[in-house]
Each structure stands twice: as structure tokens, then as C-alpha cells.
Motif scaffolding. Structure first.
Motif, PDB file in Angstrom:
ATOM      1  N   ALA A  23      -8.583  22.469  10.106  1.00  6.39           N
ATOM      2  CA  ALA A  23      -8.489  21.183   9.418  1.00  6.39           C
ATOM      3  C   ALA A  23      -8.441  21.447   7.918  1.00  6.39           C
ATOM      4  O   ALA A  23      -8.756  22.549   7.454  1.00  6.39           O
ATOM      5  CB  ALA A  23      -9.674  20.282   9.776  1.00  6.39           C
ATOM      6  N   PHE A  24      -8.055  20.429   7.175  1.00  3.87           N
ATOM      7  CA  PHE A  24      -8.032  20.517   5.718  1.00  3.87           C
ATOM      8  C   PHE A  24      -8.116  19.110   5.151  1.00  3.87           C
ATOM      9  O   PHE A  24      -7.789  18.129   5.828  1.00  3.87           O
ATOM     10  CB  PHE A  24      -6.768  21.225   5.216  1.00  3.87           C
ATOM     11  CG  PHE A  24      -5.487  20.483   5.514  1.00  3.87           C
ATOM     12  CD1 PHE A  24      -4.936  19.599   4.598  1.00  3.87           C
ATOM     13  CD2 PHE A  24      -4.827  20.672   6.728  1.00  3.87           C
ATOM     14  CE1 PHE A  24      -3.759  18.917   4.882  1.00  3.87           C
ATOM     15  CE2 PHE A  24      -3.650  19.991   7.021  1.00  3.87           C
ATOM     16  CZ  PHE A  24      -3.114  19.107   6.093  1.00  3.87           C
ATOM     17  N   ALA A  25      -8.565  19.015   3.914  1.00  4.29           N
ATOM     18  CA  ALA A  25      -8.549  17.743   3.194  1.00  4.29           C
ATOM     19  C   ALA A  25      -7.495  17.836   2.096  1.00  4.29           C
ATOM     20  O   ALA A  25      -7.303  18.913   1.505  1.00  4.29           O
ATOM     21  CB  ALA A  25      -9.914  17.433   2.594  1.00  4.29           C
ATOM     22  N   ALA A  26      -6.798  16.729   1.831  1.00  2.00           N
ATOM     23  CA  ALA A  26      -5.713  16.762   0.854  1.00  2.00           C
ATOM     24  C   ALA A  26      -5.585  15.431   0.144  1.00  2.00           C
ATOM     25  O   ALA A  26      -5.841  14.363   0.723  1.00  2.00           O
ATOM     26  CB  ALA A  26      -4.391  17.128   1.530  1.00  2.00           C
ATOM     27  N   ILE A  27      -5.185  15.524  -1.120  1.00  2.00           N
ATOM     28  CA  ILE A  27      -4.739  14.367  -1.889  1.00  2.00           C
ATOM     29  C   ILE A  27      -3.561  14.836  -2.731  1.00  2.00           C
ATOM     30  O   ILE A  27      -3.622  15.884  -3.380  1.00  2.00           O
ATOM     31  CB  ILE A  27      -5.861  13.769  -2.765  1.00  2.00           C
ATOM     32  CG1 ILE A  27      -5.329  12.540  -3.519  1.00  2.00           C
ATOM     33  CG2 ILE A  27      -6.446  14.800  -3.721  1.00  2.00           C
ATOM     34  CD1 ILE A  27      -6.418  11.750  -4.236  1.00  2.00           C
ATOM     35  N   ILE A  28      -2.471  14.092  -2.685  1.00  2.75           N
ATOM     36  CA  ILE A  28      -1.251  14.489  -3.386  1.00  2.75           C
ATOM     37  C   ILE A  28      -0.720  13.284  -4.138  1.00  2.75           C
ATOM     38  O   ILE A  28      -0.334  12.276  -3.537  1.00  2.75           O
ATOM     39  CB  ILE A  28      -0.182  15.024  -2.420  1.00  2.75           C
ATOM     40  CG1 ILE A  28      -0.735  16.217  -1.637  1.00  2.75           C
ATOM     41  CG2 ILE A  28       1.077  15.428  -3.174  1.00  2.75           C
ATOM     42  CD1 ILE A  28       0.131  16.665  -0.502  1.00  2.75           C
ATOM     43  N   ARG A  29      -0.717  13.393  -5.461  1.00  2.00           N
ATOM     44  CA  ARG A  29      -0.168  12.361  -6.327  1.00  2.00           C
ATOM     45  C   ARG A  29       0.817  13.009  -7.283  1.00  2.00           C
ATOM     46  O   ARG A  29       0.933  14.227  -7.341  1.00  2.00           O
ATOM     47  CB  ARG A  29      -1.295  11.651  -7.081  1.00  2.00           C
ATOM     48  CG  ARG A  29      -2.227  10.857  -6.176  1.00  2.00           C
ATOM     49  CD  ARG A  29      -3.415  10.315  -6.930  1.00  2.00           C
ATOM     50  NE  ARG A  29      -4.266   9.475  -6.082  1.00  2.00           N
ATOM     51  CZ  ARG A  29      -5.472   9.054  -6.429  1.00  2.00           C
ATOM     52  NH1 ARG A  29      -5.979   9.400  -7.614  1.00  2.00           N
ATOM     53  NH2 ARG A  29      -6.179   8.299  -5.607  1.00  2.00           N
ATOM     54  N   SER A  30       1.512  12.146  -8.048  1.00  2.00           N
ATOM     55  CA  SER A  30       2.507  12.690  -8.965  1.00  2.00           C
ATOM     56  C   SER A  30       1.886  13.544 -10.061  1.00  2.00           C
ATOM     57  O   SER A  30       2.546  14.400 -10.638  1.00  2.00           O
ATOM     58  CB  SER A  30       3.299  11.543  -9.603  1.00  2.00           C
ATOM     59  OG  SER A  30       2.428  10.658 -10.286  1.00  2.00           O
ATOM     60  N   SER A  31       0.596  13.331 -10.347  1.00  2.00           N
ATOM     61  CA  SER A  31      -0.055  14.063 -11.434  1.00  2.00           C
ATOM     62  C   SER A  31      -0.993  15.164 -10.944  1.00  2.00           C
ATOM     63  O   SER A  31      -1.420  16.003 -11.733  1.00  2.00           O
ATOM     64  CB  SER A  31      -0.859  13.100 -12.310  1.00  2.00           C
ATOM     65  OG  SER A  31      -1.837  12.425 -11.534  1.00  2.00           O
ATOM     66  N   THR A  32      -1.327  15.174  -9.684  1.00  2.00           N
ATOM     67  CA  THR A  32      -2.276  16.169  -9.190  1.00  2.00           C
ATOM     68  C   THR A  32      -2.091  16.392  -7.700  1.00  2.00           C
ATOM     69  O   THR A  32      -1.573  15.527  -6.990  1.00  2.00           O
ATOM     70  CB  THR A  32      -3.735  15.730  -9.465  1.00  2.00           C
ATOM     71  OG1 THR A  32      -4.624  16.778  -9.067  1.00  2.00           O
ATOM     72  CG2 THR A  32      -4.085  14.493  -8.664  1.00  2.00           C
ATOM     73  N   ALA A  33      -2.503  17.547  -7.252  1.00  2.00           N
ATOM     74  CA  ALA A  33      -2.504  17.871  -5.817  1.00  2.00           C
ATOM     75  C   ALA A  33      -3.694  18.764  -5.540  1.00  2.00           C
ATOM     76  O   ALA A  33      -3.889  19.784  -6.212  1.00  2.00           O
ATOM     77  CB  ALA A  33      -1.207  18.564  -5.416  1.00  2.00           C
ATOM     78  N   ARG A  34      -4.504  18.371  -4.555  1.00  2.00           N
ATOM     79  CA  ARG A  34      -5.697  19.140  -4.203  1.00  2.00           C
ATOM     80  C   ARG A  34      -5.739  19.388  -2.700  1.00  2.00           C
ATOM     81  O   ARG A  34      -5.367  18.521  -1.911  1.00  2.00           O
ATOM     82  CB  ARG A  34      -6.976  18.429  -4.641  1.00  2.00           C
ATOM     83  CG  ARG A  34      -7.242  18.504  -6.131  1.00  2.00           C
ATOM     84  CD  ARG A  34      -8.689  18.189  -6.453  1.00  2.00           C
ATOM     85  NE  ARG A  34      -8.971  18.401  -7.857  1.00  2.00           N
ATOM     86  CZ  ARG A  34     -10.188  18.517  -8.367  1.00  2.00           C
ATOM     87  NH1 ARG A  34     -11.249  18.444  -7.576  1.00  2.00           N
ATOM     88  NH2 ARG A  34     -10.368  18.714  -9.660  1.00  2.00           N
ATOM     89  N   LEU A  35      -6.216  20.583  -2.351  1.00  3.88           N
ATOM     90  CA  LEU A  35      -6.444  20.948  -0.954  1.00  3.88           C
ATOM     91  C   LEU A  35      -7.865  21.487  -0.830  1.00  3.88           C
ATOM     92  O   LEU A  35      -8.313  22.260  -1.683  1.00  3.88           O
ATOM     93  CB  LEU A  35      -5.454  22.012  -0.490  1.00  3.88           C
ATOM     94  CG  LEU A  35      -3.997  21.596  -0.278  1.00  3.88           C
ATOM     95  CD1 LEU A  35      -3.170  22.825   0.086  1.00  3.88           C
ATOM     96  CD2 LEU A  35      -3.886  20.544   0.807  1.00  3.88           C
TER      97      LEU A  35
END
Length: 229
Positions: free
Chosen positions: A47-59
Motif C-alpha cells: 500500500a502507499f499514500a499519495a497526494i498529487i497536485r500541480s504544485s506538489t507530489a508526495r508519496l
């Protein structure tokens, strides 16, 4: 030389060989059990957690690091790279060590810091990676991702693991939440949601492109290649 002298000499020679072999076995056993430098092992996260926006991306990944040898290993830094992607896909840098996989407002922010994996032990960690300058804008597909580490007893970056990151499972990229990384088939509705959400992010990135180019940055643009760590 009499037969008695020959027998005595042969006996002494045999005893010497046995003594030397016993000494070598003792030294080798001590080295193997107490002084041998092992290596780090880890496994593909489920599993993984993610957030992807035009200004940032985190995993955020749940990792288990196992030290195969008796000597402790100091982990100085961690890094995620995309070996099969263009150079414009910047590596994801280690930015935090949270206490759980599910992000939330009540968790303590913990900055990255070196840690020790004791000999013949395993550590369970949650490691958060971030793409600088929005260098990671995924499509709804699988990616080959490589986890690299810098350790105290070696120089440079060492490859720990290459695994598949199933970015197609990111159906709500605007919210920091957990996704399954198992090789399961998405429903048509889920895949459409993921495609639409990621296309919307790409459109936002295109709107932010510089006026002189008149188009969003492409993953094939050589000038967009970021520095490697």
C-alpha cells in the motif's frame, strides 16, 4: 630413521594440521557471527499514500528494512527514482518519517534523520517522499520505481529495491489518502475517475506554463531535466 620415529613425526604433523584447522574454524565462526558486514533487504510495499497536485507530489511508503549481518547499519538518506522514465522525472526526496501510513492532521511532523538498523534485526518505518518543483506528474499506469539508500559503511547511493508503483490506483489525487498497491484490476468506473483526475492535473500544469513557450512542460523536454542527487 626408524619406523618408530617416522610414526611419531607423522603423528605430530597430523596434530598440527588439526590444530590449524580448528583455529581457522574458530576465527571464521567468530567473524561470521560477530564481525561480518551484512546488507539491507526490503520488500515491495502492499500500500502507499499519495497526494498529487500541480504544485506538489508526495508519496508515503510503509517499509521494512532487514539487516542480514551482525554489525549495525547506519542509514543516512533515502531516495525514490524512476529508472525507466525520462530525465525530467525528478527523483523523490526523503522529507519525513511519520508514525503511520494514513496521513492526518493530528500526526507529529518528523523531519528525516539518519537511523540505525541493528544486526540481524528488522525496522518497520513509514517514509515520506516529495518531488521537488512538481517533477512527478504521473499518468494512470504502472511505474517502475527504485528505492535507493546511502549507508554509513559504503560510498554513494546503493539500490535497495525495484518495485511497481501502481499509479492507476490513485483515484483521488487531490486528497492525501491510502491506496492499494497490489496487482488488482480496477473497475471501469474507478479507472475513468483516475484518468479524469490526472488529466485535470495535467491541464492545470499546462495553464501554469510560461507564456514564451505556449505549452506545458513535456516529459520529453531535455531542458527540464532536474539535478540528480
Amino acid at each position: 630413521m626408524t619406523a618408530t620415529d617416522q610414526a611419531a613425526s607423522s603423528s605430530l604433523t597430523g596434530a598440527g594440521v588439526v590444530s590449524v584447522c580448528a583455529l581457522l574454524f574458530t576465527v571464521a565462526s567468530f567473524w561470521w557471527l560477530n564481525a561480518r558486514q551484512g546488507r539491507l533487504k526490503t520488500w515491495e510495499p502492499h500500500a502507499f499514500a499519495a497526494i498529487i497536485r500541480s504544485s506538489t507530489a508526495r508519496l508515503r511508503l510503509p517499509l521494512v528494512l532487514h539487516n542480514t549481518g551482525p554489525k549495525p547499519i547506519v542509514v543516512q538518506d533515502l531516495l525514490l527514482t524512476f529508472p525507466d522514465e525520462p530525465a525530467s522525472h525528478l527523483p523523490l526526496l526523503w522529507v519525513g518519517s511519520p508514525s503511520r501510513l494514513q496521513p492526518g492532521p493530528d500526526e507529529d511532523a518528523k523531519l528525516p534523520a539518519g537511523f540505525v538498523v541493528p544486526g540481524r534485526e528488522a525496522n518497520q518505518l513509514f517514509i515520506e517522499f516529495e518531488a521537488p518543483f512538481s517533477g512527478f506528474m504521473p499518468e494512470a499506469r504502472d511505474y517502475q520505481v527504485q528505492l535507493q539508500a546511502r549507508v554509513g559503511h559504503r560510498t554513494g547511493w546503493r539500490r535497495l529495491l525495484t518495485f511497481t508503483l501502481r499509479a492507476a490506483n490513485i483515484t483521488d489525487p487531490d486528497h492525501y489518502t491510502v491506496y492499494n498497491n497490489a496487482p488488482t484490476e480496477l473497475t471501469k468506473e474507478d479507472r475513468k475517475r483516475a484518468d479524469a483526475a490526472l488529466l485535470e492535473l495535467l491541464a492545470e500544469q499546462g495553464d501554469d506554463s510560461t507564456p514564451d513557450t505556449g505549452r506545458p512542460r513535456s516529459s520529453n523536454d531535455d531542458d527540464d531535466a532536474g539535478p540528480n542527487r
